[in-house]
Design a protein around this motif. Structure first.
Motif, PDB file in Angstrom:
ATOM      1  N   VAL A  88      -2.172   3.690  -4.123  1.00 10.65           N
ATOM      2  CA  VAL A  88      -2.390   2.520  -4.984  1.00 10.65           C
ATOM      3  C   VAL A  88      -2.048   1.253  -4.207  1.00 10.65           C
ATOM      4  O   VAL A  88      -1.285   1.277  -3.227  1.00 10.65           O
ATOM      5  CB  VAL A  88      -1.536   2.582  -6.267  1.00 10.65           C
ATOM      6  CG1 VAL A  88      -1.862   3.822  -7.078  1.00 10.65           C
ATOM      7  CG2 VAL A  88      -0.046   2.527  -5.935  1.00 10.65           C
ATOM      8  N   LYS A  89      -2.612   0.154  -4.660  1.00 12.18           N
ATOM      9  CA  LYS A  89      -2.259  -1.153  -4.137  1.00 12.18           C
ATOM     10  C   LYS A  89      -1.365  -1.848  -5.150  1.00 12.18           C
ATOM     11  O   LYS A  89      -1.701  -1.920  -6.337  1.00 12.18           O
ATOM     12  CB  LYS A  89      -3.505  -2.004  -3.887  1.00 12.18           C
ATOM     13  CG  LYS A  89      -3.184  -3.395  -3.357  1.00 12.18           C
ATOM     14  CD  LYS A  89      -4.436  -4.228  -3.143  1.00 12.18           C
ATOM     15  CE  LYS A  89      -4.078  -5.614  -2.639  1.00 12.18           C
ATOM     16  NZ  LYS A  89      -5.277  -6.460  -2.435  1.00 12.18           N
TER      17      LYS A  89
ATOM     18  N   PRO B 201     -12.262  -1.567  -7.176  1.00  9.21           N
ATOM     19  CA  PRO B 201     -12.658  -0.599  -6.126  1.00  9.21           C
ATOM     20  C   PRO B 201     -11.507   0.249  -5.609  1.00  9.21           C
ATOM     21  O   PRO B 201     -11.719   1.197  -4.872  1.00  9.21           O
ATOM     22  CB  PRO B 201     -13.204  -1.505  -5.023  1.00  9.21           C
ATOM     23  CG  PRO B 201     -12.451  -2.775  -5.178  1.00  9.21           C
ATOM     24  CD  PRO B 201     -12.231  -2.943  -6.646  1.00  9.21           C
ATOM     25  N   GLU B 202     -10.279  -0.115  -5.983  1.00 11.85           N
ATOM     26  CA  GLU B 202      -9.122   0.689  -5.632  1.00 11.85           C
ATOM     27  C   GLU B 202      -8.132   0.637  -6.783  1.00 11.85           C
ATOM     28  O   GLU B 202      -8.134  -0.305  -7.586  1.00 11.85           O
ATOM     29  CB  GLU B 202      -8.471   0.179  -4.335  1.00 11.85           C
ATOM     30  CG  GLU B 202      -8.038  -1.275  -4.394  1.00 11.85           C
ATOM     31  CD  GLU B 202      -7.524  -1.794  -3.068  1.00 11.85           C
ATOM     32  OE1 GLU B 202      -7.238  -0.966  -2.176  1.00 11.85           O
ATOM     33  OE2 GLU B 202      -7.391  -3.019  -2.924  1.00 11.85           O
ATOM     34  N   VAL B 203      -7.302   1.640  -6.866  1.00 14.03           N
ATOM     35  CA  VAL B 203      -6.303   1.676  -7.930  1.00 14.03           C
ATOM     36  C   VAL B 203      -5.247   0.611  -7.654  1.00 14.03           C
ATOM     37  O   VAL B 203      -4.645   0.585  -6.571  1.00 14.03           O
ATOM     38  CB  VAL B 203      -5.651   3.065  -8.029  1.00 14.03           C
ATOM     39  CG1 VAL B 203      -4.615   3.071  -9.145  1.00 14.03           C
ATOM     40  CG2 VAL B 203      -6.707   4.135  -8.269  1.00 14.03           C
ATOM     41  N   SER B 204      -5.036  -0.279  -8.632  1.00 12.84           N
ATOM     42  CA  SER B 204      -4.089  -1.379  -8.465  1.00 12.84           C
ATOM     43  C   SER B 204      -3.118  -1.379  -9.637  1.00 12.84           C
ATOM     44  O   SER B 204      -3.535  -1.253 -10.804  1.00 12.84           O
ATOM     45  CB  SER B 204      -4.840  -2.719  -8.392  1.00 12.84           C
ATOM     46  OG  SER B 204      -3.935  -3.787  -8.246  1.00 12.84           O
ATOM     47  N   VAL B 205      -1.822  -1.504  -9.330  1.00  7.61           N
ATOM     48  CA  VAL B 205      -0.799  -1.449 -10.382  1.00  7.61           C
ATOM     49  C   VAL B 205       0.279  -2.492 -10.116  1.00  7.61           C
ATOM     50  O   VAL B 205       0.468  -2.943  -8.982  1.00  7.61           O
ATOM     51  CB  VAL B 205      -0.142  -0.050 -10.459  1.00  7.61           C
ATOM     52  CG1 VAL B 205      -1.163   1.040 -10.744  1.00  7.61           C
ATOM     53  CG2 VAL B 205       0.630   0.253  -9.181  1.00  7.61           C
ATOM     54  N   PHE B 206       0.968  -2.892 -11.176  1.00  8.89           N
ATOM     55  CA  PHE B 206       2.247  -3.594 -11.075  1.00  8.89           C
ATOM     56  C   PHE B 206       3.335  -2.536 -11.201  1.00  8.89           C
ATOM     57  O   PHE B 206       3.249  -1.636 -12.047  1.00  8.89           O
ATOM     58  CB  PHE B 206       2.408  -4.622 -12.202  1.00  8.89           C
ATOM     59  CG  PHE B 206       1.627  -5.887 -11.999  1.00  8.89           C
ATOM     60  CD1 PHE B 206       2.038  -6.836 -11.078  1.00  8.89           C
ATOM     61  CD2 PHE B 206       0.475  -6.132 -12.737  1.00  8.89           C
ATOM     62  CE1 PHE B 206       1.334  -8.011 -10.896  1.00  8.89           C
ATOM     63  CE2 PHE B 206      -0.250  -7.304 -12.559  1.00  8.89           C
ATOM     64  CZ  PHE B 206       0.179  -8.246 -11.638  1.00  8.89           C
TER      65      PHE B 206
ATOM     66  N   GLN C 128       0.865  -1.178   0.000  1.00 16.53           N
ATOM     67  CA  GLN C 128       0.000   0.000   0.000  1.00 16.53           C
ATOM     68  C   GLN C 128       0.902   1.228   0.000  1.00 16.53           C
ATOM     69  O   GLN C 128       1.510   1.561   1.014  1.00 16.53           O
ATOM     70  CB  GLN C 128      -0.912   0.009   1.228  1.00 16.53           C
ATOM     71  CG  GLN C 128      -1.925  -1.121   1.283  1.00 16.53           C
ATOM     72  CD  GLN C 128      -3.122  -0.884   0.383  1.00 16.53           C
ATOM     73  OE1 GLN C 128      -3.304   0.208  -0.174  1.00 16.53           O
ATOM     74  NE2 GLN C 128      -3.946  -1.906   0.198  1.00 16.53           N
ATOM     75  N   VAL C 129       0.982   1.907  -1.157  1.00 15.72           N
ATOM     76  CA  VAL C 129       1.945   3.001  -1.308  1.00 15.72           C
ATOM     77  C   VAL C 129       1.273   4.192  -1.975  1.00 15.72           C
ATOM     78  O   VAL C 129       0.184   4.076  -2.550  1.00 15.72           O
ATOM     79  CB  VAL C 129       3.178   2.555  -2.139  1.00 15.72           C
ATOM     80  CG1 VAL C 129       3.843   1.348  -1.508  1.00 15.72           C
ATOM     81  CG2 VAL C 129       2.792   2.254  -3.585  1.00 15.72           C
TER      82      VAL C 129
ATOM     83  N   LEU D 277       8.938  -4.127   5.088  1.00 15.49           N
ATOM     84  CA  LEU D 277       8.756  -2.703   4.786  1.00 15.49           C
ATOM     85  C   LEU D 277      10.084  -2.040   4.452  1.00 15.49           C
ATOM     86  O   LEU D 277      10.189  -1.294   3.466  1.00 15.49           O
ATOM     87  CB  LEU D 277       8.097  -2.012   5.979  1.00 15.49           C
ATOM     88  CG  LEU D 277       7.825  -0.512   5.809  1.00 15.49           C
ATOM     89  CD1 LEU D 277       6.841  -0.267   4.681  1.00 15.49           C
ATOM     90  CD2 LEU D 277       7.305   0.097   7.112  1.00 15.49           C
ATOM     91  N   TRP D 278      11.119  -2.305   5.260  1.00 18.42           N
ATOM     92  CA  TRP D 278      12.417  -1.685   5.004  1.00 18.42           C
ATOM     93  C   TRP D 278      13.024  -2.189   3.684  1.00 18.42           C
ATOM     94  O   TRP D 278      13.688  -1.427   2.972  1.00 18.42           O
ATOM     95  CB  TRP D 278      13.368  -1.960   6.157  1.00 18.42           C
ATOM     96  CG  TRP D 278      13.084  -1.138   7.365  1.00 18.42           C
ATOM     97  CD1 TRP D 278      12.630  -1.549   8.574  1.00 18.42           C
ATOM     98  CD2 TRP D 278      13.219   0.284   7.481  1.00 18.42           C
ATOM     99  NE1 TRP D 278      12.469  -0.499   9.436  1.00 18.42           N
ATOM    100  CE2 TRP D 278      12.839   0.648   8.786  1.00 18.42           C
ATOM    101  CE3 TRP D 278      13.626   1.293   6.600  1.00 18.42           C
ATOM    102  CZ2 TRP D 278      12.850   1.964   9.235  1.00 18.42           C
ATOM    103  CZ3 TRP D 278      13.647   2.611   7.056  1.00 18.42           C
ATOM    104  CH2 TRP D 278      13.257   2.929   8.357  1.00 18.42           C
TER     105      TRP D 278
END
Length: 579
Positions: free
Chosen positions: A503-504, A552-557, A387-388, A531-532
């Protein structure tokens, strides 16, 4: 005794009361010393034997080599309860000794509470005593934290100077009160002291107010609020009875509630306004003790609560309090009993340019391509590994004169926004304070580097002191800031779309098995190491995004030089593939 008396021949003795004797206890088959208490016949008497077993104190060395009372040690560890000694002469002596030991114990240690009864359920009926009344501070003006507002309008507060003592007392009660015998049906009395198990599962000192069928209405004497709880959460014993109640009861001086009774909406206003806030208290009518409610003037940020309730038509002013009203609310009546007109004049000041906030539209966001398209992106902020917040568009230099690329996405020139923010920071002292804290309100927030960046209000996080949760719209990070670090944003800076888009990241998920103990508190399915690792991969790198979906959410590779960025996490066992 067995050797001596077993061999003696039986003699005829004329028994008299108080005569010393030896008696054979058949159930134990042993001789004991006794005393004749009553002569029933020439062949039978009533006697008492010496107390058995004998009450003694045993001492042993503890973990640090000091001699301690074994009974007190067991009580401290929660393995035994203090026993109330009988009224025999030797029992009184032991009880006196217990009281002396209790007075020498500190709050941090388990103490022998003399009001505790013996574990025998029949005797577990403590005397109906009350806790000592609160002690007034030796000053006329002091600070309190408001902890409760009763339905009758009584305001309860703990002096700030006693907050540390309250913490120590609460901790000591939990230490001292671990094991309880089963309590048989008990008849509670009004105002009787007790201990209460709160909704946080901790024990607190309380006072019985009334019985309501199978429930008990109690007042927390150190916390200042009233609650109706199941009877099984109340125990009729006193804890630390030598310590006075810590919470003081207050009544607003100089005002009478409308209808001579505080209405429900007035109580709701008081609770919303005062709870968990530190207020200044001035005792208006001196009192020798706190048995009766104190008549006080409460002030927050210099404003009298009494004046506030008058202005909002929840109360009316008493004639005897006119001097106090003039002192703390000089514009309320101006010598005449017409408070509404005076308050109208005060509202004009609130409409001055100093308090005015320009109503601005919410930030727009960059247009994204259709699913299946690729576009350049940079990661600005990470919440979790997948999740960024990304910034759409390539990393540009100042000589770039194009605001589009072949993906069909339109971008605002970055240089214009950066230049506008740079000029704004050079004259930051001219910015107006933010006075409108509605959700999504555009604003400027001061970062730790001392510079001002674009942000938006998310919510009010805390009322006292006032803290506002904001998000930096060009980076995605959030911060809880005081209102002094927020400013109104010029309208021309809102026209630029927010650059950080949440985005996810597709293609991976948290691992099914994870031995990592150090996890994200707010997202425990992810480890800190994951995370690090992701931060090291994306930090400062130009990436390529492949849009998977918008709803329902923006999703990208995300790719770096043709490789999916999450593969290193999968190889290290920090994530699983999600295809």
């Amino acid at each position: 005794m067995k050797d001596v008396y077993s061999s003696l021949e039986q003699e005829v003795v004329e028994w008299k009361e108080t005569m010393d004797c030896a008696l054979l206890v058949f159930e134990h088959k042993e001789w004991r010393r006794g005393k004749v208490t009553k002569v029933i016949s020439d062949k039978s008497v009533e006697e008492t034997s010496s107390r058995w077993p004998l009450p003694v104190k045993l001492y042993a060395k503890d973990e640090i080599g000091q001699f301690v009372n074994i009974a007190q040690y067991l009580i401290k560890k929660g393995l035994a309860l203090p026993q109330k000694i009988s009224t025999a002469p030797d029992g009184r002596a032991v009880q006196t000794d217990l009281k002396q030991n209790d007075s020498q114990q500190s709050l941090g240690e388990a103490t022998e509470i003399v009001e505790y009864s013996a574990p025998n359920h029949e005797d577990f009926l403590p005397s109906k005593k009350m806790y000592k009344s609160p002690v007034l501070p030796n000053v006329n003006i002091f600070e309190v934290e408001v902890t409760g507002v009763g339905d009758d309008g009584i305001i309860y507060g703990v002096p700030v100077s006693l907050k540390k003592q309250f913490t120590m007392l609460t901790s000591a009660i939990q230490t001292s009160f671990k094991v309880l015998p089963f309590l048989k049906p008990y008849c509670y009395s009004k105002r009787e002291g007790c201990i209460v198990k709160g909704s946080d599962t901790l024990w607190y000192r309380g006072r019985i107010l009334e019985m309501i069928k199978g429930s008990v209405k109690v007042h927390y004497v150190d916390r200042g609020y009233t609650e109706t709880i199941p009877q099984c959460h109340v125990y009729p014993v006193l804890m630390y009875p030598d310590i006075p109640e810590l919470c003081l009861p207050f009544q607003l001086y100089g005002v009478t509630p409308v209808g001579n009774k505080w209405q429900e909406d007035a109580i709701d206003t008081l609770r919303e306004l005062l709870l968990q806030r530190n207020l200044e208290v001035e005792v208006m009518v001196p009192s020798e003790n706190c048995i009766q409610t104190l008549l006080v003037d409460l002030r927050f940020d210099g404003m009298s609560v009494s004046c506030f309730m008058i202005h909002h038509n929840h109360a009316v002013q008493n004639e005897k309090a006119s001097i106090m009203i003039k002192k703390f609310c000089p514009d309320l009546n101006n010598g005449e009993n017409v408070p509404e007109e005076s308050w109208d004049l005060m509202f004009e000041g609130l409409l001055s340019s100093h308090f005015e906030t320009v109503m601005l539209p919410e930030y727009d966001y960059p247009l994204l391509p259709l699913p299946g398209k690729v576009f350049p992106a940079t990661v600005k902020h990470l919440e979790t590994p997948n999740q960024v917040y990304i910034s759409v568009g390539p990393k540009r230099d100042v000589e770039s004169d194009s605001d589009t690329d072949d993906s069909g996405i339109s971008y605002e020139p970055e240089d214009d926004l950066e230049q506008a923010l740079r000029e704004l920071n050079q004259n930051a002292e001219a910015l107006s304070l933010l006075t409108d804290f509605r959700s999504e309100m555009p604003c400027l927030a001061e970062y730790s580097d001392g510079r001002w960046y674009r942000a938006k209000v998310l919510s009010l996080e805390k009322l006292h002191p006032l803290m506002i949760l904001v998000q930096h719209v060009d980076f995605g990070s959030t911060a809880s800031l005081p209102h002094t670090r927020l400013r109104q944003i010029p309208a021309h800076l809102v026209q630029y779309p927010a650059r950080a888009i949440k985005v996810k990241l597709a293609g991976f998920k948290p691992p099914a098995l994870m031995n990592e103990v150090d996890r994200l508190v707010y997202s425990p399915e992810w480890s800190m190491e994951a995370l690090w690792t992701m931060i090291d991969i994306v930090q400062g790198n130009q990436l390529t995004a492949f849009l998977v979906s918008l709803y329902p959410e923006v999703s990208v590779f995300l790719y770096e030089e043709g490789s999916l960025i999450h593969l290193p996490l999968v190889e290290k066992g920090l994530a699983d593939l999600d295809m």
